[in-house]
Design a protein around this motif. Sequence first.
Motif, PDB file in Angstrom:
ATOM      1  N   ASP A 125      37.573  32.631  92.827  1.00 19.56           N
ATOM      2  CA  ASP A 125      38.929  33.064  92.430  1.00 19.56           C
ATOM      3  C   ASP A 125      38.925  33.840  91.120  1.00 19.56           C
ATOM      4  OD1 ASP A 125      40.124  31.872  94.667  1.00 19.56           O
ATOM      5  OD2 ASP A 125      40.202  29.934  93.657  1.00 19.56           O
ATOM      6  N   LYS A 126      37.917  34.660  90.915  1.00 16.63           N
ATOM      7  CA  LYS A 126      37.826  35.495  89.710  1.00 16.63           C
ATOM      8  C   LYS A 126      37.640  36.944  90.151  1.00 16.63           C
ATOM      9  CE  LYS A 126      37.955  31.869  87.027  1.00 16.63           C
ATOM     10  NZ  LYS A 126      39.135  31.569  86.194  1.00 16.63           N
ATOM     11  N   THR A 127      38.697  37.529  90.710  1.00 13.45           N
ATOM     12  CA  THR A 127      38.533  38.840  91.345  1.00 13.45           C
ATOM     13  C   THR A 127      39.270  39.976  90.648  1.00 13.45           C
ATOM     14  OG1 THR A 127      40.414  38.380  92.800  1.00 13.45           O
ATOM     15  CG2 THR A 127      38.215  37.798  93.621  1.00 13.45           C
ATOM     16  N   VAL A 128      40.111  39.688  89.673  1.00  2.79           N
ATOM     17  CA  VAL A 128      40.929  40.751  89.084  1.00  2.79           C
ATOM     18  C   VAL A 128      40.057  41.781  88.393  1.00  2.79           C
ATOM     19  CG1 VAL A 128      42.742  41.295  87.437  1.00  2.79           C
ATOM     20  CG2 VAL A 128      42.914  39.223  88.825  1.00  2.79           C
ATOM     21  N   ARG A 129      39.272  41.347  87.411  1.00  2.00           N
ATOM     22  CA  ARG A 129      38.422  42.296  86.698  1.00  2.00           C
ATOM     23  C   ARG A 129      37.236  42.739  87.548  1.00  2.00           C
ATOM     24  NH1 ARG A 129      40.834  39.074  83.136  1.00  2.00           N
ATOM     25  NH2 ARG A 129      41.695  39.976  81.229  1.00  2.00           N
ATOM     26  N   SER A 130      36.764  41.864  88.433  1.00  2.00           N
ATOM     27  CA  SER A 130      35.669  42.279  89.307  1.00  2.00           C
ATOM     28  C   SER A 130      36.135  43.377  90.259  1.00  2.00           C
ATOM     29  CB  SER A 130      35.109  41.091  90.098  1.00  2.00           C
ATOM     30  OG  SER A 130      36.062  40.575  91.006  1.00  2.00           O
ATOM     31  N   ALA A 132      31.884  49.463  85.149  1.00  2.00           N
ATOM     32  CA  ALA A 132      31.694  48.409  86.154  1.00  2.00           C
ATOM     33  C   ALA A 132      30.950  47.222  85.553  1.00  2.00           C
ATOM     34  CB  ALA A 132      30.923  48.966  87.348  1.00  2.00           C
ATOM     35  N   THR A 133      29.924  47.506  84.771  1.00  2.03           N
ATOM     36  CA  THR A 133      29.131  46.433  84.170  1.00  2.03           C
ATOM     37  C   THR A 133      29.975  45.600  83.214  1.00  2.03           C
ATOM     38  OG1 THR A 133      27.140  47.800  84.341  1.00  2.03           O
ATOM     39  CG2 THR A 133      27.058  45.930  82.840  1.00  2.03           C
ATOM     40  N   ALA A 134      30.788  46.260  82.392  1.00  2.00           N
ATOM     41  CA  ALA A 134      31.647  45.533  81.464  1.00  2.00           C
ATOM     42  C   ALA A 134      32.645  44.658  82.215  1.00  2.00           C
ATOM     43  CB  ALA A 134      32.385  46.523  80.555  1.00  2.00           C
ATOM     44  N   ALA A 135      33.237  45.196  83.286  1.00  2.00           N
ATOM     45  CA  ALA A 135      34.218  44.432  84.055  1.00  2.00           C
ATOM     46  C   ALA A 135      33.575  43.219  84.714  1.00  2.00           C
ATOM     47  CB  ALA A 135      34.850  45.340  85.118  1.00  2.00           C
ATOM     48  N   PHE A 136      32.393  43.387  85.283  1.00  4.23           N
ATOM     49  CA  PHE A 136      31.720  42.255  85.918  1.00  4.23           C
ATOM     50  C   PHE A 136      31.257  41.235  84.883  1.00  4.23           C
ATOM     51  CE2 PHE A 136      31.348  44.879  89.791  1.00  4.23           C
ATOM     52  CZ  PHE A 136      31.683  43.917  90.741  1.00  4.23           C
ATOM     53  N   ALA A 137      30.893  41.691  83.688  1.00  2.00           N
ATOM     54  CA  ALA A 137      30.502  40.748  82.638  1.00  2.00           C
ATOM     55  C   ALA A 137      31.663  39.829  82.282  1.00  2.00           C
ATOM     56  CB  ALA A 137      30.024  41.512  81.401  1.00  2.00           C
ATOM     57  N   VAL A 138      32.859  40.418  82.174  1.00  2.00           N
ATOM     58  CA  VAL A 138      34.049  39.606  81.881  1.00  2.00           C
ATOM     59  C   VAL A 138      34.305  38.615  83.011  1.00  2.00           C
ATOM     60  CG1 VAL A 138      36.537  39.658  81.509  1.00  2.00           C
ATOM     61  CG2 VAL A 138      35.085  41.384  80.422  1.00  2.00           C
ATOM     62  N   SER A 139      34.191  39.061  84.250  1.00  3.04           N
ATOM     63  CA  SER A 139      34.422  38.186  85.398  1.00  3.04           C
ATOM     64  C   SER A 139      33.409  37.048  85.460  1.00  3.04           C
ATOM     65  CB  SER A 139      34.357  38.990  86.702  1.00  3.04           C
ATOM     66  OG  SER A 139      35.427  39.911  86.780  1.00  3.04           O
ATOM     67  N   ALA A 188      34.261  33.061  85.283  1.00  8.17           N
ATOM     68  CA  ALA A 188      33.795  32.117  86.304  1.00  8.17           C
ATOM     69  C   ALA A 188      32.839  31.087  85.717  1.00  8.17           C
ATOM     70  CB  ALA A 188      33.102  32.881  87.437  1.00  8.17           C
ATOM     71  N   GLN A 189      32.482  31.250  84.438  1.00 10.85           N
ATOM     72  CA  GLN A 189      31.556  30.366  83.735  1.00 10.85           C
ATOM     73  C   GLN A 189      30.174  30.369  84.389  1.00 10.85           C
ATOM     74  OE1 GLN A 189      33.696  26.558  83.514  1.00 10.85           O
ATOM     75  NE2 GLN A 189      34.428  27.139  81.475  1.00 10.85           N
ATOM     76  N   TRP A 190      29.805  31.533  84.921  1.00  8.11           N
ATOM     77  CA  TRP A 190      28.452  31.694  85.468  1.00  8.11           C
ATOM     78  C   TRP A 190      27.502  32.203  84.407  1.00  8.11           C
ATOM     79  CZ3 TRP A 190      29.688  34.237  90.878  1.00  8.11           C
ATOM     80  CH2 TRP A 190      30.328  33.274  91.672  1.00  8.11           C
ATOM     81  N   ILE A 191      28.052  32.749  83.347  1.00  6.08           N
ATOM     82  CA  ILE A 191      27.294  33.012  82.126  1.00  6.08           C
ATOM     83  C   ILE A 191      28.137  32.497  80.972  1.00  6.08           C
ATOM     84  CG2 ILE A 191      26.064  35.027  83.023  1.00  6.08           C
ATOM     85  CD1 ILE A 191      28.010  36.829  81.596  1.00  6.08           C
ATOM     86  N   GLY A 192      27.500  32.194  79.869  1.00  4.72           N
ATOM     87  CA  GLY A 192      28.229  31.681  78.718  1.00  4.72           C
ATOM     88  C   GLY A 192      29.152  32.728  78.127  1.00  4.72           C
ATOM     89  N   ARG A 193      30.124  32.282  77.350  1.00  2.00           N
ATOM     90  CA  ARG A 193      31.076  33.220  76.734  1.00  2.00           C
ATOM     91  C   ARG A 193      30.379  34.206  75.804  1.00  2.00           C
ATOM     92  NH1 ARG A 193      36.410  29.584  75.079  1.00  2.00           N
ATOM     93  NH2 ARG A 193      36.996  28.975  77.220  1.00  2.00           N
ATOM     94  N   ALA A 251      28.610  36.774  77.955  1.00  2.16           N
ATOM     95  CA  ALA A 251      29.587  37.678  78.563  1.00  2.16           C
ATOM     96  C   ALA A 251      30.109  38.667  77.536  1.00  2.16           C
ATOM     97  CB  ALA A 251      30.743  36.870  79.158  1.00  2.16           C
ATOM     98  N   ARG A 252      30.388  38.174  76.346  1.00  4.55           N
ATOM     99  CA  ARG A 252      30.882  39.056  75.278  1.00  4.55           C
ATOM    100  C   ARG A 252      29.815  40.080  74.890  1.00  4.55           C
ATOM    101  NH1 ARG A 252      31.881  35.343  71.939  1.00  4.55           N
ATOM    102  NH2 ARG A 252      33.956  34.878  72.759  1.00  4.55           N
ATOM    103  N   ALA A 253      28.567  39.633  74.804  1.00  5.07           N
ATOM    104  CA  ALA A 253      27.483  40.541  74.424  1.00  5.07           C
ATOM    105  C   ALA A 253      27.285  41.625  75.472  1.00  5.07           C
ATOM    106  CB  ALA A 253      26.187  39.760  74.218  1.00  5.07           C
ATOM    107  N   PHE A 254      27.263  41.243  76.752  1.00  4.14           N
ATOM    108  CA  PHE A 254      27.091  42.218  77.833  1.00  4.14           C
ATOM    109  C   PHE A 254      28.241  43.226  77.836  1.00  4.14           C
ATOM    110  CE2 PHE A 254      24.495  38.973  80.386  1.00  4.14           C
ATOM    111  CZ  PHE A 254      23.297  39.549  79.984  1.00  4.14           C
ATOM    112  N   THR A 255      29.456  42.728  77.608  1.00  4.97           N
ATOM    113  CA  THR A 255      30.625  43.618  77.600  1.00  4.97           C
ATOM    114  C   THR A 255      30.550  44.605  76.439  1.00  4.97           C
ATOM    115  OG1 THR A 255      31.977  41.859  78.575  1.00  4.97           O
ATOM    116  CG2 THR A 255      33.139  43.692  77.552  1.00  4.97           C
TER     117      THR A 255
END
Length: 277
Positions: A126-131, A190-197, A201-206, A209-213
Motif C-alpha cells: 500500500d505504498k504506491t503514490v510516489r512509486s 524515478a530513483t528518487a521517487a522509489f527511494a521515498v516509497s 514501506a520501511q524496506w530501507i531505513g529512513r 531513503a533520505r540519502a538515496f533521494t
Amino acid sequence: MIRRFCYWFLIAIFIVAIVLDAIRPLRVSPLYQVIGVIQFAAVVWAAWTLGAREITTSAREPRLLALAGIFLVTPFALMALLWPGLGPPWVATPAENQMRYLVLAAMTIAIVVGFVVLREALGQADKTVRSSVGFAAIMLAGPLYLIFDAFGFGVATARLHGGETPPAFHDLNSVIDLILFLAGALTYIATAAFAVSLGQAQWIGRGAARAFTIISLVALLLLVIRGLHFPDPKALSAPWYTNPGFIVGIPAVPFIIPFLFGVVLLRRAGESDVAPS
C-alpha cells in the motif's frame, strides 16, 4: 552471517567491476574473459545466497522482492561479465562499442522491468503514490535510452564498416544529446521517487531513503546545470572524471542507485520477516 557477507560482497564486487572496466590494458584475450566470468559467477552466487533463491518460494512478497532485486542487479552483472578493460567509448574499438550499446540496451530493459516489479511489490504494501511517479518516469526514460543505444550502435556499426561516422549521424548529435539528457533526468526522478516509497514501506531505513533521494536529486541538479549537450571529453579543460556534470550524464551512471536498491531487496527477500534495514 553468510547473507551479511554476501550483501557487502555484492557492493564490493560492484565497485571492483567498475574499476576493472576502466583499465584498458586488461582488454587482452583471454585475460578479460577470465576476469569477466569470475566476476559474473561471484555476483550470481552472492545474489542467489542473499535472497534471489526466494524467486522459487510460494509467498508472494518475498517472490516479488527477489524478482525485482534480480532485475535491478542484472545490469551490473552484465557489466562485470562483458566490460572488463573496455574503457570509455572514445578508446574502444567499433566492435567493442557495438557490444557496449547492446549491453546498455539490455541494462535498460532490466532496470525498467525491475522497477515495474518493484512497483507491484510496493502495491502489496500500500505504498504506491510516489512509486507511481517513479513508474511513470522510468516508463518514459526506458524508450529514450533504447533510442540512444540504437543510435550508438548505428554509429559503431558505421565506423566498423566505413572507418568514419557518416555526416547524417553528426547532424543528429544535438537530438541524441537531448534524448540522453531526458533519459538520465527521468531515471534520477524515478530513483528518487522509489527511494521515498521504499522508506515509507520501511524496506530501507529512513536514513538510507533520505540519502538515496538526496543523491538522486543532486545528480539531477548537476545534470541540469551541465545542460542539454553532452560535452566532448577531448574538449574539456580538465579530465572528464573530475567533471561532475559529465559523470552524472554517462548512460550507465543513473543505474547505480537502482543496483543498490536491488541488493537491498534481495537481502529483504532472504529474511523471514520484513523489518527496516
